[in-house]
Design a protein around this motif. Structure first.
Motif, PDB file in Angstrom:
ATOM      1  N   GLN A   1     -57.661 -57.445  30.109  1.00 57.21           N
ATOM      2  CA  GLN A   1     -57.769 -56.217  29.322  1.00 57.21           C
ATOM      3  C   GLN A   1     -59.130 -55.549  29.526  1.00 57.21           C
ATOM      4  O   GLN A   1     -59.224 -54.315  29.589  1.00 57.21           O
ATOM      5  CB  GLN A   1     -57.555 -56.534  27.834  1.00 57.21           C
ATOM      6  N   LEU A   2     -60.188 -56.372  29.654  1.00 52.04           N
ATOM      7  CA  LEU A   2     -61.512 -55.803  29.938  1.00 52.04           C
ATOM      8  C   LEU A   2     -61.508 -55.084  31.289  1.00 52.04           C
ATOM      9  O   LEU A   2     -62.057 -53.987  31.421  1.00 52.04           O
ATOM     10  CB  LEU A   2     -62.562 -56.916  29.943  1.00 52.04           C
ATOM     11  N   ALA A   3     -60.911 -55.709  32.296  1.00 50.86           N
ATOM     12  CA  ALA A   3     -60.837 -55.088  33.619  1.00 50.86           C
ATOM     13  C   ALA A   3     -60.056 -53.790  33.571  1.00 50.86           C
ATOM     14  O   ALA A   3     -60.394 -52.811  34.256  1.00 50.86           O
ATOM     15  CB  ALA A   3     -60.212 -56.062  34.610  1.00 50.86           C
ATOM     16  N   LEU A   4     -59.017 -53.759  32.748  1.00 52.89           N
ATOM     17  CA  LEU A   4     -58.217 -52.543  32.615  1.00 52.89           C
ATOM     18  C   LEU A   4     -59.010 -51.436  31.937  1.00 52.89           C
ATOM     19  O   LEU A   4     -58.928 -50.266  32.323  1.00 52.89           O
ATOM     20  CB  LEU A   4     -56.946 -52.859  31.812  1.00 52.89           C
ATOM     21  N   GLU A   5     -59.791 -51.796  30.939  1.00 49.49           N
ATOM     22  CA  GLU A   5     -60.615 -50.803  30.239  1.00 49.49           C
ATOM     23  C   GLU A   5     -61.685 -50.218  31.163  1.00 49.49           C
ATOM     24  O   GLU A   5     -62.037 -49.043  31.049  1.00 49.49           O
ATOM     25  CB  GLU A   5     -61.292 -51.450  29.033  1.00 49.49           C
ATOM     26  N   LEU A   6     -62.213 -51.044  32.048  1.00 50.79           N
ATOM     27  CA  LEU A   6     -63.306 -50.623  32.913  1.00 50.79           C
ATOM     28  C   LEU A   6     -62.842 -50.043  34.233  1.00 50.79           C
ATOM     29  O   LEU A   6     -63.671 -49.565  35.015  1.00 50.79           O
ATOM     30  CB  LEU A   6     -64.237 -51.813  33.188  1.00 50.79           C
ATOM     31  N   LYS A   7     -61.551 -50.114  34.508  1.00 49.61           N
ATOM     32  CA  LYS A   7     -61.045 -49.606  35.774  1.00 49.61           C
ATOM     33  C   LYS A   7     -61.307 -48.109  35.866  1.00 49.61           C
ATOM     34  O   LYS A   7     -60.922 -47.350  34.978  1.00 49.61           O
ATOM     35  CB  LYS A   7     -59.552 -49.903  35.896  1.00 49.61           C
TER      36      LYS A   7
END
Length: 498
Positions: free
Chosen positions: A324-330
């Motif tokens: 979810q963090l990676a998705l937010e920062l994508k």
């Protein structure tokens, strides 16, 4: 009587060279010439003059093109002929010599000094087809930084190096347009890769062919890939403390997704209180949910009609949080304004990936080993101490031969590491042999050791109240011996025998 003194050998060689090339060469004579090749990297100019091809040494690169006509005036004959460029004149942006005058061109003879490369850079001394070994320092979009291997071949040693070639050359950065992949099908180059750099075209700029050095084995390539791909492992306590401290900021940021906030809250809520570790049932639950046994539980769940609930597993929560963090920062995730807490999210992602790497390595340490007499489990249990996250490190060893002894006793060893409030770090080792529980404590603080010794009798009574048979007990200053540590780092993360 006529007396003839012998000429110096070098002077005689120069005279012979000049006589062979131009028997009619005279001082101040003006000659027509045409450029054949201009090797600006080597400061060499090959010209055709009076039907002969000569190579001239220039003091600096000259902006002259092949096929261009020149007028050269002879300004010196001995010991090496020198020429002054008359026409065409150099452009205004050409660099002048140190004296500010028109540069003089010397006839390149066998006795002439080799062209001097830039300080510490031997690449200008390369001949076409010649290769030098190098190691990749860094790879960017615009180029590649290389460390030339030493010692280099004598023919390409820079003038600043000593005769033995021991002085390391400084890193050299080449533009990506100067590099040609010899085999595009090979794995991409990464920092640490050893390569061969071969000159395929001289000029400004020169072109080089890049190929993996034969010495780069598959194992070295895999190791280099692991170093780049795997995150640096770190304790989950770093993540939990940062998450606990910044949770209010995360909740207040409206640009952060609700799913991420919910996952962060679940991770914090799942941390048990210290009192739960004193209850056998709660301690067993904490160990089961530590993430160490996730894959084993998944495999077991596939064979059961009523699979166990795995939603509370720490490794599973950690994986969801990272995703979810990676998705937010994508960058292309959504067309939104950058969140004010984006630096915090990146920090949390780095710490979460480090925690997952540490947990994965603990799982590798805990795998059964065929040649080991004991089964070992290595795990870290987070808990709340006065409302703040803390960590309990456990190493559990089970003697595989214990079940076969005459008394039917299982032999266990549990190593615990903890740092209580207002005390130094304590290492404790409890071993169960033949029904007796032996306990040893270590601490580097003399004050902490004294406090433990004062309470050993109380611990003995507690063991007896629980129906255990207390054995040897003591506390000493220092650290436990590590000669036979069950958590020693493995030699390799991969096994070729799998």
């Amino acid at each position: 009587m006529e007396i003839k003194l012998p000429l110096d050998a070098n002077l005689q060689a120069a005279l012979n060279k000049v006589s062979a090339a131009f028997p009619e060469l005279k001082l101040n004579q003006v000659l027509e010439a045409k450029i054949v090749v201009n090797q600006t990297q080597l400061n060499l100019l090959t010209v055709n003059m009076a039907g002969k091809t000569l190579t001239l040494q220039t003091p600096l690169p000259l902006p002259l093109a092949a096929g261009q006509s020149l007028q050269l005036q002879v300004v010196k004959l001995l010991p090496t002929p020198e020429f002054k460029l008359i026409a065409p004149p150099l452009p205004a942006n050409a660099k002048p010599t140190a004296s500010g005058e028109t540069p003089l061109l010397k006839l390149a003879t066998a006795a002439a000094p080799a062209p001097v490369a830039a300080a510490g850079n031997p690449l200008p001394n390369l001949q076409l087809g010649q290769a030098v070994p190098a190691q990749v320092v860094s790879v960017g979009k615009q180029g590649m930084t290389l460390q030339l291997a030493m010692p280099l071949p004598a023919s390409v040693q820079p003038a600043t190096d000593n005769a033995a070639g021991r002085s390391p050359a400084p890193p050299i950065t080449l533009d990506s347009r100067q590099l040609i992949e010899a085999d595009p099908a090979k794995p991409a180059l990464v920092p640490g890769s050893r390569i061969e750099l071969q000159l395929v075209k001289a000029g400004a700029p020169p072109l080089f062919s890049v190929s993996l050095a034969p010495a780069d084995s598959a194992a070295e390539l895999v190791a280099a890939a692991f170093k780049q791909a795997l995150p640096q492992q770190s304790s989950p306590l770093l993540l939990l403390n940062r998450l606990d401290h910044a949770f209010g900021e995360l909740i207040a940021d409206k640009t952060v997704g609700e799913t991420l906030k919910h996952l962060a809250l679940e991770i914090l809520r799942a941390i048990p209180d210290k009192s739960a570790l004193f209850q056998p049932g709660d301690l067993k639950t904490a160990v089961t949910r530590s993430g160490l046994f996730l894959e084993a539980q998944l495999a077991q769940a596939g064979r059961q009609q009523t699979p166990p609930t795995l939603a509370d597993d720490f490794k599973l929560r950690l994986g969801k949080f990272i995703a979810q963090l990676a998705l937010e920062l994508k960058p292309a995730a959504a067309e939104r304004t950058a969140a004010a807490s984006e630096p915090l999210l990146r920090e949390l992602l780095q710490q979460a990936e480090g925690s997952l790497a540490k947990l994965t390595l603990d799982q590798l340490h805990s795998l059964p080993k065929d040649d080991a007499p004991r089964q070992v489990w290595v795990l870290e249990l987070p808990f709340l101490q006065n409302g703040k996250p803390d960590l309990l490190e456990l190493v559990v060893e089970h003697d595989r031969d214990g079940s076969g002894n005459p008394n039917g006793q299982n032999n266990w060893v549990v190593s615990i590491t903890i740092t209580p409030p207002e005390l130094a770090t304590i290492h404790c080792k409890l071993s169960c042999y033949d029904g007796s529980v032996n306990t040893r404590f270590w601490s580097e603080s003399a004050d902490t050791v004294e406090k433990i010794n004062a309470r050993l009798d109380h611990l003995r009574r507690q063991f007896e109240e629980k129906g255990l048979k207390p054995g040897f007990m003591d506390a000493q200053q220092g650290k436990p011996a590590q000669e036979h540590s069950p958590i020693a780092s493995p030699q390799s993360l991969l096994s070729e025998k799998v």
